[in-house]
Scaffold this active site. Structure first.
Site, PDB file in Angstrom:
ATOM      1  N   HIS A 151       0.798  -1.237   0.000  1.00  0.00           N
ATOM      2  CA  HIS A 151       0.000   0.000   0.000  1.00  0.00           C
ATOM      3  C   HIS A 151       0.833   1.292   0.000  1.00  0.00           C
ATOM      4  CE1 HIS A 151      -3.121  -2.851   1.027  1.00  0.00           C
ATOM      5  NE2 HIS A 151      -4.030  -1.954   1.324  1.00  0.00           N
ATOM      6  N   GLY A 200      -0.634  -2.904  -5.389  1.00  0.00           N
ATOM      7  CA  GLY A 200      -1.475  -3.999  -4.884  1.00  0.00           C
ATOM      8  C   GLY A 200      -2.836  -3.521  -4.429  1.00  0.00           C
ATOM      9  N   HIS A 266     -11.068  -8.084  -5.051  1.00  0.00           N
ATOM     10  CA  HIS A 266     -11.400  -7.159  -3.968  1.00  0.00           C
ATOM     11  C   HIS A 266     -12.235  -5.998  -4.527  1.00  0.00           C
ATOM     12  CE1 HIS A 266     -10.461  -3.954  -1.027  1.00  0.00           C
ATOM     13  NE2 HIS A 266     -10.312  -4.937  -0.159  1.00  0.00           N
ATOM     14  N   GLU A 318     -12.963  -9.750   0.773  1.00  0.00           N
ATOM     15  CA  GLU A 318     -13.594  -8.428   0.796  1.00  0.00           C
ATOM     16  C   GLU A 318     -14.064  -8.049  -0.606  1.00  0.00           C
ATOM     17  OE1 GLU A 318     -11.897  -5.849   4.286  1.00  0.00           O
ATOM     18  OE2 GLU A 318     -10.348  -6.050   2.767  1.00  0.00           O
ATOM     19  N   GLU A 334     -18.859  -3.772   1.783  1.00  0.00           N
ATOM     20  CA  GLU A 334     -18.090  -2.766   2.529  1.00  0.00           C
ATOM     21  C   GLU A 334     -18.547  -1.347   2.158  1.00  0.00           C
ATOM     22  OE1 GLU A 334     -13.841  -3.304   2.245  1.00  0.00           O
ATOM     23  OE2 GLU A 334     -13.497  -1.244   2.926  1.00  0.00           O
ATOM     24  N   CYS A 402     -10.713   2.177   7.237  1.00  0.00           N
ATOM     25  CA  CYS A 402     -10.894   2.757   5.901  1.00  0.00           C
ATOM     26  C   CYS A 402     -12.285   3.347   5.715  1.00  0.00           C
ATOM     27  CB  CYS A 402     -10.615   1.707   4.832  1.00  0.00           C
ATOM     28  SG  CYS A 402     -11.532   0.184   5.064  1.00  0.00           S
ATOM     29  N   CYS A 403     -13.308   2.698   6.304  1.00  0.00           N
ATOM     30  CA  CYS A 403     -14.684   3.151   6.022  1.00  0.00           C
ATOM     31  C   CYS A 403     -15.024   4.480   6.714  1.00  0.00           C
ATOM     32  CB  CYS A 403     -15.688   2.065   6.377  1.00  0.00           C
ATOM     33  SG  CYS A 403     -15.488   0.581   5.385  1.00  0.00           S
TER      34      CYS A 403
HETATM   35  O1  FUB Z   1      -6.598  -2.174   2.218  1.00  0.00           O
HETATM   36  C1  FUB Z   1      -7.100  -0.876   2.395  1.00  0.00           C
HETATM   37  C2  FUB Z   1      -8.563  -0.944   2.705  1.00  0.00           C
HETATM   38  O2  FUB Z   1      -8.740  -1.687   3.914  1.00  0.00           O
HETATM   39  C3  FUB Z   1      -9.398  -1.690   1.697  1.00  0.00           C
HETATM   40  O3  FUB Z   1      -9.867  -0.907   0.658  1.00  0.00           O
HETATM   41  C4  FUB Z   1     -10.489  -2.231   2.529  1.00  0.00           C
HETATM   42  O4  FUB Z   1     -11.193  -3.271   1.910  1.00  0.00           O
HETATM   43  C5  FUB Z   1      -9.766  -2.653   3.788  1.00  0.00           C
HETATM   44  O5  FUB Z   1      -9.192  -3.886   3.633  1.00  0.00           O
HETATM   45 ZN    ZN Z   2     -13.632   0.495   3.996  1.00  0.00          ZN
END
Ligand code: FUB
Ligand code: ZN
Length: 620
Positions: A151, A200, A266, A318, A334, A402-403
């Site tokens: 990331h 990734g 994903h 996910e 999600e 993240c959300c």
């Molecule tokens: O990996 C970054 C974020 O965290 C992803 O977009 C979500 O699904 C969670 O895994």
């Molecule tokens: Zn999220």
């Protein structure tokens, strides 16, 4: 470290504004800084955002977790190693993006000062070569760019988006400097003849296009295109590729992007990828990209999307599983994936002016996204099932946050999804949201004032206020769920208006004070699922306008929970909600002797604990 002189600032600003008109989506969104939202539905959400969502994100990133401290440590201002998840930096950036957006419509000197302070840490945490990532800088400096799953570009992408937002909101270049240093470093490290890289987790692609628009520097757009073209050629390396349950398809690296047709892997990653592809295709004229996006859109929407606009049914990746595998209780859906659906579908509409994309965008926005945050704005869902035994509740924060941070940046940007314009095609009214918007069509500046109580009813009044009388089309979206509507201009019924791609077009010479009145029929609809979705066989869902409704056991009207059934004879009427749901419309249902009450899905889990379901047993 590079700093803009004041002369450069002027050039950048000029470049940016010139460039805005060179973007090649065939319509341009009217940005939210030109749209003042005035209606009850969205104002309640925006108020909760300003009062609670931002404060939660600030408290969680700064006080309750190590996220800000990681930057302070990487800046050399505190001792210690990195703590938390390796992509936690991204939550800070997303919260900052939300704060910056919020500053545009709600100036707040404390928030601005807070951003200045955090930017100070971030700038100091940036390495002399432009690299920025607290996880690697603090703990694993020598391992940078060894695992494509880690990331680094994802965090960088969110940093760029936050920096662009900050620049737009304040005019300051402090954060934008950090972003361009980082992006310049990427351009020097990756690209043709340099290091291969497959991010990734997608995100950098759309962010680089934003940076290109903000600075006018085309190398950022070119790097974005190059990164997209890296996919599907076997360059991917790291934890994703080593995981036999995941492999390259998990991060959409199994085929070159222009060959994509089936949705895999994903969900959030896919949405960010498709948004980035659309942005690059809009600039570089890439018909293969657009064809791929149209193919995969059909696969997502027709075979892999819930009625709530949620996507990614499976928790193990996910993401997506098999076509029509859409369980309700186990639905992952999600919140970030629903936000991704909004980002992507909006872009598909900007290419095509086809309202089918806005229908999907609206579905995800009003159901999948809004369910992700409590009515008070302080609690969040990560996972959004369509049925619950009563133990699934929103939380103030998550280890992987993240959300919440995505909600914090999404809500204040909602104004950008309402209108779009093009010099040739005129104004597009995509969403029905009470608002006053300033826009330009060709040489005509105009204000559009929209009054509505949508989605609670389908009555829309619009005033068109051009600076001087001018001819241009006004295209009004007729929501896919609307079976009939009536339209008049200045009280005169419009029967012959052109209708195409889900829009009715009014072509006339407009003068200040011209009034459009649009009335949508908004009946309660009983929806049957696709028979191939096993979970919904023998069930029906209830929808009204863009809102999906659900049953909550804790509603006093639903004490006979196990007996609630729908049938052909069920009757429905709307009723004003009270208590926590005041301002909303509930739906009272009756099947034979049994009465029951439905509430909007986005508002569930805001009262007492109890079971919930969207799909309800149906007996002919
Ligand atoms: O990996 C970054 C974020 O965290 C992803 O977009 C979500 O699904 C969670 O895994
Ligand atoms: Zn999220």
């Amino acid at each position: 470290m590079k700093r803009y002189s004041s002369v450069t600032i002027l050039l950048v600003a000029l470049f940016a504004s010139v460039h805005v008109f060179a973007q090649s989506y065939s319509t341009q969104p009217v940005p939210f800084n030109q749209v003042k939202i005035t209606d009850q539905f969205w104002n309640a959400r925006l108020k909760a955002h300003a009062n609670a969502t931002l404060e939660t994100c600030i408290a969680q990133t700064q006080d309750s977790t190590e996220r800000i401290n990681n930057f302070i440590k990487a800046a050399g201002l505190m001792e210690g190693g990195h703590e938390g998840i390796y992509f936690d930096d991204s939550d800070v950036y997303k919260a900052m993006e939300g704060i910056a957006y919020s500053l545009i419509n709600n100036p707040n000197p404390e928030h601005e000062a807070l951003l200045d302070r955090w930017i100070g840490y971030i700038a100091k945490a940036q390495q002399p070569d432009g690299y920025l990532n607290t996880f690697y800088t603090l703990n694993h400096s020598e391992d940078r760019w060894t695992d494509m799953e880690k990331h680094e570009m994802y965090c960088g992408g969110h940093m760029i988006e936050a920096a662009v937002a900050h620049h737009k909101a304040t005019g300051k270049t402090t954060f934008l400097n950090v972003a361009t240093n980082f992006a310049d470093y990427l351009c020097a490290t990756f690209g043709p003849g340099k290091k291969h890289w497959v991010p990734g987790h997608e995100e950098i692609e759309l962010a680089l296009v934003k940076l290109y628009h903000e600075t006018g520097d085309k190398k950022y757009l070119d790097l974005s295109y190059w990164l997209l073209e890296e996919r599907g050629h076997g360059y991917g390396k790291g934890a994703i590729w080593d995981n036999k349950d995941w492999g390259p398809a998990y991060c959409q690296d199994d085929v070159p992007v222009s060959e994509i047709s089936d949705i895999k892997g994903h969900a959030v990653r896919a949405m960010y990828l498709f948004s980035g592809m659309a942005d690059v295709a809009a600039e570089k004229d890439l018909p293969d990209y657009i064809a791929a996006l149209e193919r995969v859109w059909e696969d997502v929407v027709e075979r892999n999307m819930y009625i709530t606009g949620g996507i990614g049914s499976s928790g193990s990746n996910e993401g997506f599983s098999n076509d029509y595998d859409l369980p309700n209780k186990e639905a992952y859906c999600e919140t970030c994936a629903s936000i991704g659906m909004v980002l992507w579908n909006n872009r598909m509409n900007l290419f095509s002016q086809d309202a089918k994309y806005i229908d999907v965008m609206e579905r995800s926005m009003y159901n999948g996204v809004l369910a992700g945050v409590s009515l008070e704005g302080d609690l969040f869902f990560y996972v959004n099932p369509l049925e619950s035994e009563g133990h699934h509740h929103r939380r103030a924060w998550y280890g992987c946050a993240c959300c919440p941070s995505n909600v914090s940046r999404f809500l204040p940007s909602v104004g950008s999804y309402i209108y779009a314009t093009s010099d040739e095609k005129g104004v597009f009214v995509n969403l029905y949201v009470g608002s006053t918007a300033e826009m330009k069509v060709g040489n005509t500046k105009l204000e559009l004032v929209q009054h509505t109580n949508y989605p609670w009813d389908g009555n829309i009044e619009m005033k068109v206020q051009p600076e001087k009388e001018a001819s241009f089309p006004v295209n009004l979206r007729i929501p896919g769920c609307c079976k009939s509507f009536s339209l008049s201009v200045n009280g005169k019924k419009q029967i012959q208006s052109k209708q195409e791609n889900g829009y009715v077009t009014l072509e006339r010479s407009w003068k200040t004070g011209d009034k459009i009145s649009l009335i949508f029929d908004m009946p309660v609809e009983v929806v049957a699922g696709d028979p191939r979705v096993a979970a919904n066989v023998g069930k029906r869902a209830i929808q009204r306008g863009p809102l999906v409704y659900c049953l909550e056991e804790n509603d006093e009207a639903n004490t006979n929970w196990d007996k609630i059934q729908l049938s052909k004879k069920s009757t429905f009427k709307t009723a004003k909600a009270s208590g926590k749901l005041v301002g909303m419309l509930e739906i009272e249902g009756k099947t034979g002797e049994a009465n029951f009450m439905l509430i909007p899905y986005f508002a569930w889990d805001n009262r007492r604990e109890g079971r919930m379901k969207v799909w309800i047993d149906y007996n002919e």
